[in-house]
Design a protein around this motif. Structure first.
Motif, mmCIF file in Angstrom:
data_model
loop_
_atom_site.group_PDB
_atom_site.id
_atom_site.type_symbol
_atom_site.label_atom_id
_atom_site.label_comp_id
_atom_site.label_asym_id
_atom_site.label_seq_id
_atom_site.Cartn_x
_atom_site.Cartn_y
_atom_site.Cartn_z
ATOM 1 N N TRP A 161 -21.692 -20.879 -7.778
ATOM 2 C CA TRP A 161 -22.668 -19.842 -7.556
ATOM 3 C C TRP A 161 -23.880 -20.404 -8.146
ATOM 4 N N THR A 214 -23.681 -14.986 -1.636
ATOM 5 C CA THR A 214 -22.788 -15.722 -2.476
ATOM 6 C C THR A 214 -21.208 -15.501 -2.227
ATOM 7 N N PRO A 215 -20.835 -14.114 -2.066
ATOM 8 C CA PRO A 215 -19.474 -13.911 -1.767
ATOM 9 C C PRO A 215 -18.997 -14.498 -0.632
ATOM 10 N N VAL A 216 -19.720 -14.631 0.261
ATOM 11 C CA VAL A 216 -19.491 -15.073 1.725
ATOM 12 C C VAL A 216 -19.433 -16.649 1.629
ATOM 13 N N THR A 217 -20.391 -17.018 0.775
ATOM 14 C CA THR A 217 -20.370 -18.652 0.539
ATOM 15 C C THR A 217 -19.033 -19.042 0.138
ATOM 16 N N TYR A 218 -18.812 -18.416 -0.996
ATOM 17 C CA TYR A 218 -17.532 -18.688 -1.488
ATOM 18 C C TYR A 218 -16.324 -18.703 -0.538
ATOM 19 N N LEU A 219 -15.961 -17.617 0.092
ATOM 20 C CA LEU A 219 -15.064 -17.265 1.007
ATOM 21 C C LEU A 219 -15.006 -18.731 2.160
ATOM 22 N N VAL A 220 -16.179 -18.695 2.651
ATOM 23 C CA VAL A 220 -16.116 -19.929 3.527
ATOM 24 C C VAL A 220 -15.870 -21.423 3.174
ATOM 25 N N ASN A 222 -14.043 -22.216 0.239
ATOM 26 C CA ASN A 222 -12.657 -22.332 -0.205
ATOM 27 C C ASN A 222 -12.091 -22.546 1.067
ATOM 28 N N ALA A 223 -12.210 -21.532 2.039
ATOM 29 C CA ALA A 223 -11.298 -21.754 3.314
ATOM 30 C C ALA A 223 -11.526 -23.201 3.987
ATOM 31 N N ARG A 226 -9.795 -26.035 1.812
ATOM 32 C CA ARG A 226 -8.287 -26.035 2.113
ATOM 33 C C ARG A 226 -7.918 -26.516 3.177
#
Length: 246
Positions: A161, A214-220, A222-223, A226
């Motif tokens: 973040w 920011t929460p959406v950025t984290y999800l994308v 991290n996905a 991986r």
């Protein structure tokens, strides 16, 4: 079974590697960039905010900041060099869009076609504004990518973040400081005060978009890490913006 954890490595070691989702992210980046300039740039909208009353804004601000969010994702996941290539592709696409708009508007219309006026109103962009938009995008995106890549190394990849928001604060500041004075300073109907007011307001709203997403950025992020299997750090990267090679 889930995807194996991402392996941290220097970005230069993955220069020749093929990534499964890179092309899709680049396509999304360019598509949002072009659509926000075509569909959003020419319309002034108005909303009624609590306590503040009627608030005019450029409709493009709703979607253009997404290009910075995707730019953050590109740099964070695929490294500065691939983000740099995407910025150059986006710049070329903007230049072609501006040229195509100019040609299409200038073509003499058929006598039976009544849409020329509407076409000119939507696509007949002022050259000064087009030039300012392209220069501001180019400079702002490169600053954004550079700051994020450097912060990632300094933070050892922690606190995502801090670098997505921090890089956007700086990148959008460069974008706004170039675009609004270059596009509107001294133009009819624009005072120095109005240019500065719009500049600061738009910068604040764009940064706020980054914070909210920011929460959406984290999800994308991290996905993608991986699925791609790596976490790239720009330790030995050549940060010149004047190349497109990875």
């Amino acid at each position: 079974m889930g995807e194996p954890p991402a392996v941290s490595t220097d970005a230069t070691a993955a220069s020749g590697r093929h990534f499964r989702y890179f092309d899709l992210v680049m396509a999304a980046f360019v598509a949002i960039l072009l659509l926000s300039n075509v569909l959003g740039a020419g319309k002034r909208a108005l909303i009624d905010l609590p306590l503040l009353g009627p608030w005019p804004f450029g409709a493009g601000i709703l979607f253009f900041p997404l290009s910075y969010v995707i730019g953050d994702i590109l740099t964070e996941v695929y490294g500065y060099a691939r983000a740099r290539r995407c910025i150059w592709v986006g710049t070329a696409a903007l230049l072609f869009m501006a040229f195509m708009s100019w040609v299409v508007v200038k073509l003499p219309p058929d006598a039976g076609w009544t849409g020329q006026g509407a076409y000119e109103a939507v696509f007949g962009q002022v050259p000064r504004i087009v030039f300012a938009s392209i220069v501001a995008f180019w400079a702002g995106e490169f600053v954004n990518s550079f700051v994020l890549a450097k912060m990632k190394v300094l933070t050892s990849g922690k606190h995502l973040w801090s670098r997505t928001i921090g890089s956007t604060v700086v990148g959008q500041a460069v974008d706004s400081l170039i675009f609004y004075p270059l596009a509107f300073w001294g133009a009819e109907g624009w005072t120095t005060q109005s240019v500065l007011t719009v500049l600061l307001t738009q910068w604040f709203l764009k940064v706020s978009w980054e914070v909210l997403l920011t929460p959406v950025t984290y999800l994308v992020v991290n996905a993608l890490k991986r699925r791609e299997g790596v976490d790239l750090f720009d330790v030995r990267t050549d940060f010149t913006p004047f190349r497109a090679a990875v």
